[in-house]
Every structure is written in C-alpha cells, then in structure tokens.
Design a protein around this motif. Structure first.
Motif, PDB file in Angstrom:
ATOM      1  N   GLY A 130      23.594  58.446  32.639  1.00 26.24           N
ATOM      2  CA  GLY A 130      23.810  58.794  30.951  1.00 26.24           C
ATOM      3  C   GLY A 130      22.347  59.036  30.463  1.00 26.24           C
ATOM      4  N   GLY A 131      21.455  58.012  30.769  1.00 25.86           N
ATOM      5  CA  GLY A 131      19.912  58.144  30.024  1.00 25.86           C
ATOM      6  C   GLY A 131      19.241  59.448  30.687  1.00 25.86           C
ATOM      7  N   GLY A 132      19.568  59.499  32.031  1.00 31.29           N
ATOM      8  CA  GLY A 132      19.090  60.937  32.718  1.00 31.29           C
ATOM      9  C   GLY A 132      19.282  61.897  32.230  1.00 31.29           C
ATOM     10  N   VAL A 133      20.965  62.192  32.071  1.00 31.97           N
ATOM     11  CA  VAL A 133      21.411  63.247  31.313  1.00 31.97           C
ATOM     12  C   VAL A 133      20.812  63.552  29.754  1.00 31.97           C
ATOM     13  N   ALA A 134      20.668  62.453  28.956  1.00 32.66           N
ATOM     14  CA  ALA A 134      20.243  62.413  27.628  1.00 32.66           C
ATOM     15  C   ALA A 134      18.937  63.149  27.578  1.00 32.66           C
ATOM     16  N   MET A 135      18.103  62.536  28.655  1.00 33.42           N
ATOM     17  CA  MET A 135      16.693  62.825  28.558  1.00 33.42           C
ATOM     18  C   MET A 135      16.369  64.081  29.301  1.00 33.42           C
ATOM     19  N   ASN A 136      17.245  64.678  30.098  1.00 39.70           N
ATOM     20  CA  ASN A 136      17.064  65.621  31.119  1.00 39.70           C
ATOM     21  C   ASN A 136      15.906  65.162  32.105  1.00 39.70           C
ATOM     22  N   ALA A 137      16.168  64.127  32.667  1.00 39.92           N
ATOM     23  CA  ALA A 137      15.006  63.261  33.268  1.00 39.92           C
ATOM     24  C   ALA A 137      14.582  64.280  34.452  1.00 39.92           C
TER      25      ALA A 137
END
Ligand SMILES: Cc1cc2nc3c(=O)[nH]c(=O)nc-3n(C[C@H](O)[C@H](O)[C@H](O)COP(=O)(O)OP(=O)(O)OC[C@H]3O[C@@H](n4cnc5c(N)ncnc54)[C@H](O)[C@@H]3O)c2cc1C
Length: 312
Positions: free
Chosen positions: A137-144
C-alpha cells in the motif's frame, strides 16, 4: 488532541465497536512504527484483523476523525507531538494470489516478500521491491521505485477503501503516476494492488535481486534508522550531490545526522527527535537554495498536526 472528539458519547461508542475489529491501542508511540524511530503518540492506533474489519472500521469512523494509513512507516516523519487521529495499520492484510502472469497483493504485505514470491513463481518485473522496506500500500501511495523500476511499471489496478466505507477499483491509468507520486482519491486507503509481470528464470530473478541488495548496502547507511532518500532528486541532478556540495555531509543536529555515507539520507543516531530531523531538512533546503537556487522537495511524508492540515 481535540478533546471534544474524544469526550462525546458518540465517539466512545465508535471506539468500543472498532476495538472489537482488531488490535486497538490508545496513545501508541509512533516511534515504534517508523523506520526513523521518531514520532510522538497516535491518539488511536488500529490494526484490523482482515479486509472486512478494515471496511467496517471505516464505516464506523466519524467523519471528523483524521485517518492516517500506515505501511511500514519507512517514508514518514511524524512530529514529536504525535498524531491526533486514527492510524490504521494494514499489516494483517497481507495475502497474495497468483494467476498466470498476474499477482494480486493485499496492501499490508511487505514489498520484499512479494518480490521473493514472484521470483519463486518465475515472474519478473518487481525485483526492485526486494530492496524497498515498505508495504504494498505504501509502495503504491508513493509510486516507490529504484534501479530503473517503479510500482507504476507493472501495476494494473488497485482497490481503495473510501472514507464512506465503499470499496472502489481503480485502473492504473487513472492514478496519474509520476515520480514518487500517485493520485489516490482523497482520504482513501489502498486495500490491494494487482500487477502484471513477465516470465523469467527464478535464479536469474534472484541474482538481480541479490545484486540490487549489495549495491544498496555498499552505498546507503542501512545499519542506522532512516527513511531512505529524504529529498526527491530535482530534474537532471541528485539531491545527495547538491547537499554534499554545501558541506553538510556528516553535519548533525541533536541526535540526527546527514549520513557520511549518503548525503540524501538522515540517520537517527539513537536519541533523535522529529524536530532534530526537521531542522536538518530545513538546513539542507536553505543551503542548497542559497547556493544553487534549487528548492529541494522532501520525498519523506511529513505528518503534521491538525492545525496545519495533516499530511502534506
Ligand atoms: C533504507 C530505506 C531505503 C529506501 N529506498 C527506497 C527506494 O529505493 N525507492 C523508494 O521509492 N523508496 C525508498 N524508501 C522509502 C520507502 O520505503 C518507500 O517510500 C515505501 O514505498 C514506503 O512504504 P511504507 O509502507 O513504509 O509507507 P509508509 O511510510 O507507512 O507511508 C508512506 C505514505 O504512504 C501512505 N500509505 C501507506 N500505506 C497506505 C495505504 N495502504 N493506502 C494509502 N496510503 C498509504 C502513508 O499514509 C504515507 O503518506 C526507502 C526507505 C528506507 C528506510
């Protein structure tokens, strides 16, 4: 905190209901939940047992309660005075389902685990995730992203939980990804993400992941608490180079230091406060601006208090 919220009978009822849907804590120190190991207490901290509990909690949550979705806390700077709202930790939503060349992963799973699972299935395209210490979820939110790969390269669709408790599917094209940015609906929480990958030999995929990990440990201060790159790289340049040119490499304020190993990392040497880290961020911005005219934009998400409007 806003004591009027906590004291109303309506809120008390909601608190009782939500406490049955998972782990529920009050005044939970956020330093325990961020890789920088700083940050004051969350007024309420909730870890839903599953997707249904997360949805139900969102429905129950009064609209005037601020919500902060939490992944691994690897890109968050929470102020020392804490977070006056509800932190939702999705780490118990962590299933993955493979179907041909696609995988659907719940938001609370670690990106590194997904990368390993994809390698086991002979699927390539998310090797970089092996080296980013966040959740899906954090990766999607940040476009990591790193090593010339990013979440948006292979993402097909996500599911989000809206503030009214509805679940919505959103195609990747509608998320308008850019460098470390994703257009999520306001106040929404990513519940799951589906990726399309391509076949490759598991051993070659694992070898690429090993190589990425060793390049990272050679250049980044991974042994000390940090949040990865503090600033986004400005067009055509590197934040680390610009900071190093100001002479700030190794400079410290309180318990926080601009890393000797990588100038775009700030490390917590053990007793840093959020204020120490913020002061270093501002010092770096000021000197880089004075010397080059460039305004460094933080990549780390600064979680502010209610007066300043929450996340920026
Ligand atoms: C050692 C180290 C190396 C790093 N290297 C990289 C790198 O190479 N590339 C890179 O891009 N980043 C890197 N990072 C930063 C960080 O790991 C990434 O930004 C990561 O994607 C953040 O994921 P998280 O789960 O920790 O998110 P968090 O830090 O918990 O949250 C970050 C933001 O996302 C929001 N968020 C979290 N979960 C959800 C959700 N389910 N729904 C909606 N919003 C949500 C939060 O509210 C917050 O605004 C690094 C960090 C560290 C500590």
């Amino acid at each position: 905190m806003n004591s009027s919220i906590a004291s109303t009978a309506m809120t008390q009822e909601w608190l009782q209901q939500i406490s049955l849907l998972g782990t529920f804590l009050e005044h939970e120190p956020m330093a325990r939940h961020t890789t920088l190991a700083v940050g004051g207490a969350a007024r309420w901290f909730f870890r839903p047992t599953d997707r249904t509990a997360a949805i139900e909690a969102m429905r129950l949550c009064p609209s005037d309660v601020r919500i902060l979705p939490l992944g691994r806390g690897s890109n968050m700077l929470i102020q020392d005075t804490g977070y006056d709202g509800l932190v939702i930790d999705l780490s118990d939503l962590n299933s993955t389902e493979f179907n041909g060349f696609t995988v659907r992963a719940e938001a609370g799973g670690r990106m590194s685990r997904l990368a390993r699972q994809c390698a086991d299935h002979g699927l390539s395209g998310c090797e970089f995730m092996a080296t980013v210490p966040g959740d899906i979820g954090g990766g999607v939110a940040m476009n990591a992203g790193c090593f010339a790969q990013q979440v948006s390269d292979s993402l097909i669709e996500i599911e989000v939980l809206l503030p009214n408790g509805d679940v919505q599917s959103i195609k990747a094209e509608a998320l308008h990804f850019s460098y470390r940015h994703t257009d999520l609906p306001a106040g929404s929480i990513v519940l799951s993400a589906s990726f399309t990958l391509h076949p490759d030999s598991p051993e070659q995929i694992r070898e690429r992941m090993r190589s990425m990990r060793s390049r990272r440990s050679a250049t980044q201060p991974l042994a000390q608490p940090n949040c990865g790159s503090v600033f986004k790289n400005p067009d055509g340049d590197h934040a680390a180079r610009l900071i190093e040119a100001t002479g700030l490499k190794g400079f410290s304020i309180g318990g926080a230091r601009i890393s000797e190993k990588h100038a775009n990392f700030i490390v917590n040497e053990g007793d840093a406060s959020s204020a120490d880290i913020l002061a270093l961020i501002e010092r770096a911005q000021l000197l880089v601006k004075e010397q080059t005219g460039i305004e460094l934009e933080p990549e780390v998400r600064m979680i502010r208090d209610s007066e300043t409007g929450g996340q920026i």
